[in-house]
Design a protein around this motif. Structure first.
Motif: not given
Ligand SMILES: CCCCCCCCCCCCC/C=C/[C@@H](O)[C@H](COP(=O)(O)O)NC(=O)CCCCCCCCCCCCCCC
Ligand SMILES: Nc1ncnc2c1ncn2[C@@H]1O[C@H](COP(=O)(O)OP(=O)(O)O)[C@@H](O)[C@H]1O
Ligand SMILES: [Ca+2]
Length: 547
Positions: A314, A317, A390, A429
């Protein structure tokens, strides 16, 4: 007793309380009777849920003990437990010890109960092949099997052949090559990765025996005659959670004993020259691929490795570009945004089964029909989307698990012949964190502007060709210094502009540096491609066709 069995009801005692017990065809009932011959509470157990009947006063757990008395018998049955916040889903072994007026009566009761069991529970397994992954999850597979499951199998008269694996893919290879005659089913003691091994072994074996080539995309694959029982002993265990509703070895063992079964959708994943793979839970690119690749280095952490790696990935990014094409399922039949929840006996799945396998009268006969009815062209038009994501996830079931009790796609169905495709476009994010966090509650993770969900029959994915990706980099899509590793990477891309080469090259580079994350660190840039997480295994190719 009734019907072709003896007559009844008859009086039995539990301690000093008198009961009136009856065995009708489908149920065994006992009612406490007070001194004035009035009925008090009745307990009714379907014969199909009787686990075993033993002469004498018998205990199984925590240890077996037998008091071999003349007039007593013990009945073990499935008892639905109200604890654990999952009413009725958690099963326990119920036990009741009855005393009869005479030994003759006792012998009649045990004989009739056993006959009823045979007649009304024909789908029970008698002989099982058990594979234990001793390294799955918290490495408790052996202990879980021997202390919680084996005594129940023994009680139910099931004989089992147990193999504790010594290497990855041993279970798969055994199922592909060894003699399986006499087994009524296989049992997986492990996690989703271990389940996937057994699934690959059984599907492969079934096609071999049918003389079919499973790598041929046009082949109509045969459904497997053997069922897979799952004793959860892994890290995510979402195949178990999504089918049974709880992660509990005793509950799973009881489902196996009484011969319960649940058909499952299986997605085939192909790349032109590679061996076909199958997925039932998560086929994920981007975030979930990177998490898996990162987590493999931290196996020693056990299930926590996913949370640790999830945080690391995470924070890195990343997003990845690519082209996703999908074939939508019929929107009139169901939608990933409706609020249905799929459970055993689900009407959407029954209707789909009827549609996909028109000659089968129920889901049980799925095993004798075949897939020739499925034609990916029949459901509508392919849709193509291109951009930066993502994550891209395809799941054939809800993929609920302890981390996410409603799962990746809460309204997905276990056996409706479709999967849910979740596209999470590149976003801020914090937006992505919000999306992830919603998986842990009942908040709708699809109700976000950068998220799309589609119920699909087939999906294709391709990473950008070398040139496209290079152009993207030149525009400034990926910023930062170029170091040795990255130069080597870009060189390769410009030398051979072919799309597949890019993917293969990137995977090779990642494999050298162990993970895309480390690759990102050493190159100080995101890699251009991620990897596919196929039920917890990293696929060695990037461009795929799924059906
Ligand atoms: C902020 C909290 C975010 C929590 C997000 C939870 C999403 C969970 C979705 C889980 C889907 C599971 C699908 C199942 C996949 C399995 O087939 C497969 C194999 O299982 P096995 O090891 O038992 O053999 N499992 C997996 O690939 C594991 C995927 C697990 C992903 C967990 C990700 C945790 C993310 C934590 C992010 C934290 C961000 C914090 C930022 C400060
Ligand atoms: N004896 C073994 N040694 C090493 N790996 C194994 C062994 N048996 C099975 N495996 C592999 O371990 C992987 C993870 O197993 P799994 O039971 O799913 O645990 P987890 O849920 O912790 O990932 C599977 O891909 C399986 O192929
Ligand atoms: Ca499905």
């Amino acid at each position: 007793f009734d019907g072709d069995l003896d007559s009844g009801p008859s009086s039995l005692w539990v301690g000093n309380k008198r009961y009136r017990a009856v065995l009708t065809g489908w149920h065994f009932r006992w009612t406490e009777v007070d001194k004035k011959n009035r009925d008090k509470k009745t307990v009714s157990v379907p014969v199909a849920e009787v686990v075993g009947v033993e002469e004498g006063r018998v205990e199984i757990l925590p240890q077996k003990s037998v008091e071999d008395t003349d007039k007593d018998f013990t009945v073990f049955y499935v008892k639905r437990s109200s604890s654990g916040g999952s009413y009725g889903l958690l099963w326990r072994l119920g036990r009741i010890q009855f005393s009869c007026a005479s030994r003759v009566l006792r012998d009649q009761w045990t004989k009739h109960l056993r006959t009823a069991l045979k007649t009304h529970s024909p789908l029970r397994p008698h002989r099982l092949l058990v594979f234990i992954n001793p390294f799955g999850g918290k490495k408790k597979g052996r202990q879980i099997y021997h202390s919680l499951v084996a005594p129940l199998f023994e009680l139910a008269g099931i004989s089992s052949h147990v193999i504790v694996t010594e290497r990855a893919n041993q279970a798969r290879d055994h199922l592909l090559k060894k003699d399986l005659t006499g087994f009524d089913g296989v049992v997986c003691v492990g996690g989703d990765g271990m389940f996937s091994e057994l699934l690959h072994g059984l599907i492969g074996r079934t096609q071999q025996e049918a003389g079919l080539c499973e790598n041929d995309p046009a082949a109509a694959l045969q459904p497997c005659p053997l069922h897979i029982g799952i004793i959860p002993a892994g890290s995510t265990d979402c195949v178990c959670y999504a089918t049974v509703g709880v992660i509990d070895p005793v509950t799973s063992a009881l489902h196996i004993i009484i011969g319960d079964s649940q058909p499952l959708d299986v997605c085939s994943v192909r790349q032109s020259s590679a061996r076909v793979r199958y997925s039932v839970s998560l086929l994920g690119y981007g975030f979930y691929g990177d998490v898996l690749a990162e987590s493999e280095k931290h196996r020693w952490m056990g299930p926590l490795r996913y949370d640790y790696s999830g945080t690391v990935v995470y924070l890195s990014n990343r997003s990845y570009s690519g082209v996703v094409q999908y074939l939508p399922a019929d929107p009139l039949l169901s939608s990933p945004r409706d609020k249905t929840r799929c459970l055993a006996g689900c009407s959407v799945c029954s209707r789909s089964t009827e549609r996909l396998f028109p000659h089968s009268s129920d889901s049980g006969s799925l095993y004798s029909s075949h897939f020739s009815q499925f034609s990916p062209g029949s459901e509508g038009q392919w849709v193509s989307v291109e951009g930066r994501f993502r994550c891209i996830s395809l799941t054939c079931m809800s993929s609920s698990c302890a981390r996410s009790p409603l799962g990746l796609s809460p309204s997905a169905h276990l056996a409706d012949g479709t999967g849910d495709l979740v596209l999470v476009w590149d976003t801020h994010p914090l937006g992505f964190l919000k999306f992830l966090h919603r998986h842990t509650s009942t908040q709708d993770q699809f109700d976000l502007p950068f998220v799309e969900v589609h119920r699909v029959k087939a999906v294709r994915f391709s990473a950008p060709s070398g040139r496209e990706e290079q152009e993207y980099e030149e525009i400034g899509g990926l910023s930062g210094e170029t170091d040795e590793g990255q130069r080597e990477y870009v060189d390769t891309v410009s030398r051979n502009g072919s799309r597949q080469h890019l993917a293969e090259r990137a995977v090779t580079h990642e494999q050298k540096t162990a993970t895309p994350f480390l690759c990102g660190l050493c190159c100080r840039k995101s890699p251009a491609v991620s990897v596919w997480n196929c039920d917890g295994e990293i696929l060695p190719f990037t461009d795929i066709v799924c059906k």
